[in-house]
Structure formats: C-alpha cells, structure tokens
Motif scaffolding. Structure first.
Motif, PDB file in Angstrom:
ATOM      1  N   LEU A  10       0.827  -1.209   0.000  1.00 35.23           N
ATOM      2  CA  LEU A  10       0.000   0.000   0.000  1.00 35.23           C
ATOM      3  C   LEU A  10       0.862   1.262   0.000  1.00 35.23           C
ATOM      4  N   ILE A  11       1.927   1.269   0.795  1.00 32.91           N
ATOM      5  CA  ILE A  11       2.829   2.420   0.819  1.00 32.91           C
ATOM      6  C   ILE A  11       3.475   2.605  -0.546  1.00 32.91           C
ATOM      7  N   SER A  12       3.887   1.499  -1.159  1.00 35.87           N
ATOM      8  CA  SER A  12       4.514   1.570  -2.481  1.00 35.87           C
ATOM      9  C   SER A  12       3.550   2.133  -3.518  1.00 35.87           C
ATOM     10  N   LEU A  13       2.290   1.718  -3.448  1.00 34.66           N
ATOM     11  CA  LEU A  13       1.298   2.236  -4.396  1.00 34.66           C
ATOM     12  C   LEU A  13       1.071   3.734  -4.206  1.00 34.66           C
ATOM     13  N   ILE A  14       1.050   4.175  -2.967  1.00 37.35           N
ATOM     14  CA  ILE A  14       0.880   5.604  -2.694  1.00 37.35           C
ATOM     15  C   ILE A  14       2.063   6.402  -3.226  1.00 37.35           C
ATOM     16  N   VAL A  15       3.276   5.904  -2.961  1.00 40.72           N
ATOM     17  CA  VAL A  15       4.478   6.593  -3.441  1.00 40.72           C
ATOM     18  C   VAL A  15       4.524   6.583  -4.964  1.00 40.72           C
ATOM     19  N   LEU A  16       4.178   5.447  -5.562  1.00 42.05           N
ATOM     20  CA  LEU A  16       4.163   5.351  -7.019  1.00 42.05           C
ATOM     21  C   LEU A  16       3.145   6.315  -7.617  1.00 42.05           C
ATOM     22  N   GLY A  17       1.977   6.389  -7.012  1.00 42.19           N
ATOM     23  CA  GLY A  17       0.965   7.340  -7.493  1.00 42.19           C
ATOM     24  C   GLY A  17       1.449   8.770  -7.389  1.00 42.19           C
ATOM     25  N   GLY A  18       2.104   9.097  -6.295  1.00 46.44           N
ATOM     26  CA  GLY A  18       2.659  10.433  -6.138  1.00 46.44           C
ATOM     27  C   GLY A  18       3.733  10.731  -7.161  1.00 46.44           C
ATOM     28  N   SER A  19       4.548   9.732  -7.478  1.00 48.89           N
ATOM     29  CA  SER A  19       5.603   9.951  -8.470  1.00 48.89           C
ATOM     30  C   SER A  19       5.023  10.152  -9.868  1.00 48.89           C
ATOM     31  N   VAL A  20       3.946   9.425 -10.182  1.00 49.99           N
ATOM     32  CA  VAL A  20       3.299   9.597 -11.480  1.00 49.99           C
ATOM     33  C   VAL A  20       2.712  11.002 -11.593  1.00 49.99           C
ATOM     34  N   VAL A  21       2.015  11.421 -10.553  1.00 53.66           N
ATOM     35  CA  VAL A  21       1.431  12.769 -10.567  1.00 53.66           C
ATOM     36  C   VAL A  21       2.535  13.821 -10.654  1.00 53.66           C
ATOM     37  N   GLY A  22       3.599  13.636  -9.886  1.00 54.92           N
ATOM     38  CA  GLY A  22       4.702  14.594  -9.915  1.00 54.92           C
ATOM     39  C   GLY A  22       5.392  14.667 -11.259  1.00 54.92           C
ATOM     40  N   SER A  23       5.653  13.506 -11.863  1.00 54.26           N
ATOM     41  CA  SER A  23       6.327  13.524 -13.163  1.00 54.26           C
ATOM     42  C   SER A  23       5.418  14.085 -14.253  1.00 54.26           C
ATOM     43  N   LEU A  24       4.114  13.826 -14.157  1.00 58.22           N
ATOM     44  CA  LEU A  24       3.182  14.435 -15.121  1.00 58.22           C
ATOM     45  C   LEU A  24       3.151  15.956 -14.958  1.00 58.22           C
ATOM     46  N   PHE A  25       3.193  16.409 -13.728  1.00 60.10           N
ATOM     47  CA  PHE A  25       3.220  17.847 -13.462  1.00 60.10           C
ATOM     48  C   PHE A  25       4.472  18.477 -14.066  1.00 60.10           C
ATOM     49  N   VAL A  26       5.623  17.824 -13.866  1.00 60.34           N
ATOM     50  CA  VAL A  26       6.870  18.331 -14.446  1.00 60.34           C
ATOM     51  C   VAL A  26       6.784  18.312 -15.966  1.00 60.34           C
ATOM     52  N   GLY A  27       6.230  17.253 -16.531  1.00 61.08           N
ATOM     53  CA  GLY A  27       6.082  17.173 -17.989  1.00 61.08           C
ATOM     54  C   GLY A  27       5.231  18.297 -18.542  1.00 61.08           C
ATOM     55  N   VAL A  28       4.130  18.614 -17.854  1.00 61.02           N
ATOM     56  CA  VAL A  28       3.265  19.720 -18.291  1.00 61.02           C
ATOM     57  C   VAL A  28       4.016  21.048 -18.198  1.00 61.02           C
ATOM     58  N   LEU A  29       4.751  21.244 -17.117  1.00 63.66           N
ATOM     59  CA  LEU A  29       5.537  22.478 -16.980  1.00 63.66           C
ATOM     60  C   LEU A  29       6.594  22.594 -18.072  1.00 63.66           C
ATOM     61  N   VAL A  30       7.270  21.482 -18.345  1.00 66.66           N
ATOM     62  CA  VAL A  30       8.282  21.493 -19.413  1.00 66.66           C
ATOM     63  C   VAL A  30       7.624  21.831 -20.743  1.00 66.66           C
ATOM     64  N   TYR A  31       6.476  21.233 -21.007  1.00 61.99           N
ATOM     65  CA  TYR A  31       5.775  21.515 -22.261  1.00 61.99           C
ATOM     66  C   TYR A  31       5.418  22.997 -22.382  1.00 61.99           C
ATOM     67  N   PHE A  32       4.834  23.564 -21.323  1.00 62.58           N
ATOM     68  CA  PHE A  32       4.458  24.978 -21.383  1.00 62.58           C
ATOM     69  C   PHE A  32       5.673  25.884 -21.522  1.00 62.58           C
ATOM     70  N   LEU A  33       6.747  25.573 -20.829  1.00 66.38           N
ATOM     71  CA  LEU A  33       7.955  26.385 -20.937  1.00 66.38           C
ATOM     72  C   LEU A  33       8.555  26.310 -22.343  1.00 66.38           C
ATOM     73  N   LEU A  34       8.626  25.095 -22.874  1.00 70.48           N
ATOM     74  CA  LEU A  34       9.210  24.937 -24.210  1.00 70.48           C
ATOM     75  C   LEU A  34       8.314  25.519 -25.295  1.00 70.48           C
ATOM     76  N   SER A  35       7.015  25.299 -25.179  1.00 70.27           N
ATOM     77  CA  SER A  35       6.111  25.810 -26.220  1.00 70.27           C
ATOM     78  C   SER A  35       6.012  27.328 -26.173  1.00 70.27           C
ATOM     79  N   SER A  36       6.080  27.907 -24.982  1.00 74.46           N
ATOM     80  CA  SER A  36       6.018  29.368 -24.896  1.00 74.46           C
ATOM     81  C   SER A  36       7.320  30.004 -25.390  1.00 74.46           C
ATOM     82  N   SER A  37       8.400  29.244 -25.401  1.00 75.04           N
ATOM     83  CA  SER A  37       9.674  29.742 -25.918  1.00 75.04           C
ATOM     84  C   SER A  37       9.818  29.475 -27.406  1.00 75.04           C
TER      85      SER A  37
END
Length: 129
Positions: A10-37
């Motif tokens: 259960l702890i692993s699933l929670i951490v994994l879910g958090g990592s997926v959300v975090g990496s998706l958030f970073v991916g969206v930020l990277v996309y917006f930064l690159l596309s706006s540039s």
C-alpha cells in the motif's frame, strides 16, 4: 486464507501514485515552458522528460522498498508467524530476530512470554501447580 494486502504494498502504491502525478506535473511544466519559448517538438520533449523523471524515481523507490522489506517487514512476518504458532498451542516455536531495534525487542519480549507460558504449562502437566 484471506488475500490481504501488505502495508508495504500500500505504501509503495501511494508513493508510485505520487511519483506519477509529480512527473506528469513536471512534464506539463516542461511543455508549457518549451512551447512558450517557441521550441520545436515541445510535446515530444515534454513526454521524454516525463518518462525519464518517472524512471529515475522508480529505481530508488524500488531499492528503498526492498530495504524496508528486508529490515522491517521480514521481522514483522517472523513475529506474526510466532504469534500464530503459539496461539495454536505450539509453545516450542522460537522466534529469533537479530538487531537492536524495536522489532527485535518485541521478539525478545515475546520469546520471554513464550518461555514463561511453557514453564507454567510444564508445571501444570507435572502437577506442581
């Protein structure tokens, strides 16, 4: 026997879910930064960065999970097995856990209790009590 989920799972699933959300958030930020540039292929680069971040996160999470399983969960399983054995009347089942941590102290206390119970039962059988 029931199919129970491990606390570690259960702890692993929670951490994994958090990592997926975090990496998706970073991916969206990277996309917006690159596309706006005005960078060409911003979406592809954002997806690559998301995948790389996720892989980079999964390796240490897996290693920490293995360490937790080795040093904590295995000890808990051993104490649980001893509790089950003694609860069914097997007072000869010994629990041995190495270390100075709380789980080793718990196992030591359980072992003292098991020995006391065995002594009392032996005395009852011999008619001394």
């Amino acid at each position: 026997m029931e199919n129970k989920k491990s606390v570690l799972t259960l702890i692993s699933l929670i951490v994994l879910g958090g990592s997926v959300v975090g990496s998706l958030f970073v991916g969206v930020l990277v996309y917006f930064l690159l596309s706006s540039s005005g960078v060409e292929g911003a979406l592809v680069k954002a997806v690559y960065s998301t995948v790389i971040i996720q892989i980079a996160f999964l390796i240490p999470v897996f290693m920490v999970r293995m360490l937790i399983d080795k040093y904590i969960v295995a000890k808990i399983k051993e104490v649980t097995k001893a509790l089950q054995e003694v609860s069914t009347g097997n007072l000869d089942y010994q629990v041995r856990i190495d270390g100075d941590d709380e789980l080793a102290q718990l196992a030591e206390s359980f072992e003292r209790m098991r020995i006391s119970m065995k002594t009392i039962m032996d005395k009852l059988e011999e008619g001394e009590i």
